[in-house]
Motif scaffolding. Structure first.
Motif, PDB file in Angstrom:
ATOM      1  N   LEU A   1       1.178  -1.196  -0.355  1.00 28.58           N
ATOM      2  CA  LEU A   1      -0.007   0.122  -0.225  1.00 28.58           C
ATOM      3  C   LEU A   1       0.998   1.432   0.059  1.00 28.58           C
ATOM      4  N   GLU A   2       1.820   1.040   0.688  1.00 29.46           N
ATOM      5  CA  GLU A   2       2.682   2.548   0.458  1.00 29.46           C
ATOM      6  C   GLU A   2       3.346   2.470  -0.077  1.00 29.46           C
ATOM      7  N   PHE A   3       3.642   2.174  -1.295  1.00 32.30           N
ATOM      8  CA  PHE A   3       3.988   2.019  -2.634  1.00 32.30           C
ATOM      9  C   PHE A   3       3.422   2.183  -3.575  1.00 32.30           C
ATOM     10  N   ILE A   4       1.798   2.454  -3.526  1.00 36.15           N
ATOM     11  CA  ILE A   4       0.960   2.554  -4.684  1.00 36.15           C
ATOM     12  C   ILE A   4       0.856   3.691  -4.535  1.00 36.15           C
ATOM     13  N   ASN A   5       0.927   4.912  -6.059  1.00 39.19           N
ATOM     14  CA  ASN A   5       0.355   5.938  -6.112  1.00 39.19           C
ATOM     15  C   ASN A   5      -1.181   5.940  -5.713  1.00 39.19           C
ATOM     16  N   ASP A   6      -1.653   6.754  -5.473  1.00 43.34           N
ATOM     17  CA  ASP A   6      -3.625   7.390  -5.653  1.00 43.34           C
ATOM     18  C   ASP A   6      -3.697   7.350  -6.631  1.00 43.34           C
ATOM     19  N   GLY A   7      -4.619   6.297  -7.040  1.00 37.96           N
ATOM     20  CA  GLY A   7      -4.984   6.831  -8.379  1.00 37.96           C
ATOM     21  C   GLY A   7      -4.999   5.778  -9.248  1.00 37.96           C
ATOM     22  N   GLY A   8      -4.020   4.423  -8.342  1.00 38.67           N
ATOM     23  CA  GLY A   8      -4.333   3.267  -9.238  1.00 38.67           C
ATOM     24  C   GLY A   8      -4.965   2.062  -9.202  1.00 38.67           C
ATOM     25  N   GLY A   9      -4.638   0.365  -9.041  1.00 37.64           N
ATOM     26  CA  GLY A   9      -5.389   0.035  -9.090  1.00 37.64           C
ATOM     27  C   GLY A   9      -5.192  -1.462  -8.580  1.00 37.64           C
ATOM     28  N   ILE A  10      -5.625  -1.737  -7.807  1.00 32.66           N
ATOM     29  CA  ILE A  10      -5.259  -3.812  -7.590  1.00 32.66           C
ATOM     30  C   ILE A  10      -6.125  -4.648  -8.828  1.00 32.66           C
ATOM     31  N   VAL A  11      -5.567  -5.456  -8.628  1.00 32.90           N
ATOM     32  CA  VAL A  11      -6.008  -6.904  -9.714  1.00 32.90           C
ATOM     33  C   VAL A  11      -5.834  -8.368  -8.613  1.00 32.90           C
ATOM     34  N   ASN A  12      -6.938  -8.911  -8.134  1.00 32.13           N
ATOM     35  CA  ASN A  12      -6.839 -10.347  -7.460  1.00 32.13           C
ATOM     36  C   ASN A  12      -7.640 -11.121  -8.321  1.00 32.13           C
ATOM     37  N   ILE A  13      -6.103 -11.916  -8.748  1.00 29.84           N
ATOM     38  CA  ILE A  13      -7.176 -13.186  -9.556  1.00 29.84           C
ATOM     39  C   ILE A  13      -7.432 -14.534  -8.908  1.00 29.84           C
ATOM     40  N   SER A  14      -8.563 -14.269  -8.985  1.00 25.26           N
ATOM     41  CA  SER A  14      -9.734 -15.778  -8.750  1.00 25.26           C
ATOM     42  C   SER A  14      -9.742 -16.943  -9.660  1.00 25.26           C
ATOM     43  N   THR A  15     -11.011 -17.389  -9.637  1.00 16.45           N
ATOM     44  CA  THR A  15     -11.401 -19.162 -10.534  1.00 16.45           C
ATOM     45  C   THR A  15     -12.510 -18.680 -10.587  1.00 16.45           C
ATOM     46  N   GLY A  16     -13.416 -19.111 -11.939  1.00 14.78           N
ATOM     47  CA  GLY A  16     -14.760 -19.437 -11.925  1.00 14.78           C
ATOM     48  C   GLY A  16     -14.924 -20.164 -11.392  1.00 14.78           C
ATOM     49  N   LEU A  17     -14.313 -21.701 -10.534  1.00 16.77           N
ATOM     50  CA  LEU A  17     -14.711 -22.273  -9.741  1.00 16.77           C
ATOM     51  C   LEU A  17     -15.279 -21.728  -8.355  1.00 16.77           C
ATOM     52  N   THR A  18     -15.326 -20.868  -8.793  1.00 12.29           N
ATOM     53  CA  THR A  18     -16.126 -20.074  -6.891  1.00 12.29           C
ATOM     54  C   THR A  18     -17.605 -19.395  -7.411  1.00 12.29           C
ATOM     55  N   ARG A  19     -18.012 -19.505  -8.746  1.00 14.48           N
ATOM     56  CA  ARG A  19     -19.492 -19.387  -8.822  1.00 14.48           C
ATOM     57  C   ARG A  19     -19.983 -21.222  -9.230  1.00 14.48           C
ATOM     58  N   PHE A  20     -18.722 -21.951 -10.249  1.00 13.36           N
ATOM     59  CA  PHE A  20     -19.507 -23.353 -10.571  1.00 13.36           C
ATOM     60  C   PHE A  20     -18.614 -24.344  -9.634  1.00 13.36           C
ATOM     61  N   ALA A  21     -18.970 -25.155  -9.224  1.00  9.84           N
ATOM     62  CA  ALA A  21     -18.772 -26.222  -8.513  1.00  9.84           C
ATOM     63  C   ALA A  21     -17.991 -27.110  -9.594  1.00  9.84           C
ATOM     64  N   PHE A  22     -16.826 -28.037  -9.614  1.00 11.14           N
ATOM     65  CA  PHE A  22     -15.904 -29.309 -10.298  1.00 11.14           C
ATOM     66  C   PHE A  22     -15.713 -29.802  -8.737  1.00 11.14           C
ATOM     67  N   ALA A  23     -15.671 -31.583  -8.233  1.00 10.13           N
ATOM     68  CA  ALA A  23     -15.620 -31.726  -7.238  1.00 10.13           C
ATOM     69  C   ALA A  23     -13.558 -31.861  -7.658  1.00 10.13           C
ATOM     70  N   GLY A  24     -12.820 -31.452  -6.451  1.00 13.67           N
ATOM     71  CA  GLY A  24     -11.797 -31.502  -6.438  1.00 13.67           C
ATOM     72  C   GLY A  24     -10.977 -30.653  -6.294  1.00 13.67           C
ATOM     73  N   TYR A  25     -11.870 -29.305  -6.278  1.00 18.43           N
ATOM     74  CA  TYR A  25     -11.257 -28.193  -6.170  1.00 18.43           C
ATOM     75  C   TYR A  25     -11.883 -27.455  -4.602  1.00 18.43           C
ATOM     76  N   SER A  26     -12.490 -28.286  -3.615  1.00 17.89           N
ATOM     77  CA  SER A  26     -13.152 -27.159  -2.409  1.00 17.89           C
ATOM     78  C   SER A  26     -11.811 -26.352  -1.849  1.00 17.89           C
ATOM     79  N   ALA A  27     -11.251 -26.984  -1.823  1.00 23.67           N
ATOM     80  CA  ALA A  27      -9.694 -26.168  -0.803  1.00 23.67           C
ATOM     81  C   ALA A  27      -9.274 -24.873  -1.665  1.00 23.67           C
ATOM     82  N   TYR A  28      -8.633 -25.276  -3.362  1.00 27.21           N
ATOM     83  CA  TYR A  28      -8.401 -24.112  -3.730  1.00 27.21           C
ATOM     84  C   TYR A  28      -9.602 -22.938  -4.435  1.00 27.21           C
TER      85      TYR A  28
END
Length: 253
Positions: free
Chosen positions: A131-158
């Motif tokens: 945070l102290e190294f990011i300019n005001d007016g900047g941005g953050i992009v966090n990468i997630s997964t489609g698996l938070t909307r739909f479920a495939f067996a085997g990825y519960s923890a991930y």
């Protein structure tokens, strides 16, 4: 001459991170990428970015070792001054990660803890330090997964860790708003990379199955994702905040 914006991409030496770094450079953004162990691969990406005409460097980072983050940002600070003639970055892309496939009933505590450190604890505290190294007016992009909307067996923890990242994103957007820092989530669908041991790329039956349940009729490629992340780091996306953007070609709609 105006100073180019600067993005820091974790896990930028290969796969999705590499494509993000290249697409950011194509938007006129300078790039710092991190790598865990494969410096040679990172150097190749740095060279590609320089050929595009943007500045670039790579810095080693193990996202699981939160006690090294202060030293990491000291390295970032030094690289900013010596190679970018800058003091701060504008964008942070929390991309570094792994996938562990295991059914819920057989997931071990060690696997759970590893995913927790890589997918949630690491990005949480890396962003806090950043945070102290990011300019005001900047941005953050966090990468997630489609698996938070739909479920495939085997990825519960991930997927659970990624669900935590998606909730965290909203809180970050709320709390960083006074600095005009936007925070969004990009959630890829199944992608043909070496992620998770290359299972989507190398398992023909799985590849065909995912293609059959995707509206656009194929699995994703790394090239499908980076441009969306790069777009979120441009002025065209200045009013997009606290959003989850799924980039999956329409899986299970």
């Amino acid at each position: 001459m105006t100073q180019s914006k600067i993005a820091l991409v974790t896990g930028g030496s290969r796969g999705l991170g590499k494509d993000m770094a290249i697409k950011l450079a194509q938007k006129g953004i300078d790039v710092i990428i991190t790598y865990s162990t494969k410096k040679a691969e990172a150097d190749i990406v740095v060279d590609e970015i320089k050929k595009i005409g943007q500045k670039a460097t790579s810095i080693q980072l193990n996202i699981t070792e939160t006690n090294t983050f202060d030293n990491f940002f000291n390295n970032v600070k030094n690289e900013l001054v010596t190679k970018f003639n800058a003091e701060k970055i504008d964008f942070l892309i929390n991309n570094a990660g792994i996938g562990i496939y295991n059914n819920f009933s057989t997931t071990t505590e060690e696997q759970f803890d590893e995913l927790l450190k890589i997918q949630f604890k690491g990005p949480f505290f890396l962003t806090q330090k950043a945070l102290e190294f990011i300019n005001d007016g900047g941005g953050i992009v966090n990468i997630s997964t489609g698996l938070t909307r739909f479920a495939f067996a085997g990825y519960s923890a991930y997927a659970s860790m990624k669900g935590a990242i998606e909730t965290l994103t909203k809180y970050q957007a709320k709390e960083f708003g006074d600095r005009k820092i936007r925070v969004n989530v990009v959630a890829p669908g199944a992608i043909e990379t070496d992620f998770g041991g290359g299972v989507v790329r190398d398992n023909t039956d799985l590849n065909n199955h995912i293609s059959s349940i995707t509206a656009l009729g194929r699995v994703g490629l790394a090239d499908d994702i980076g441009g969306v992340v790069a777009f979120l780091c441009t002025e065209d996306a200045k009013w997009i905040n606290a959003q989850r953007i799924e980039v999956s070609g329409g899986v299970l709609i």
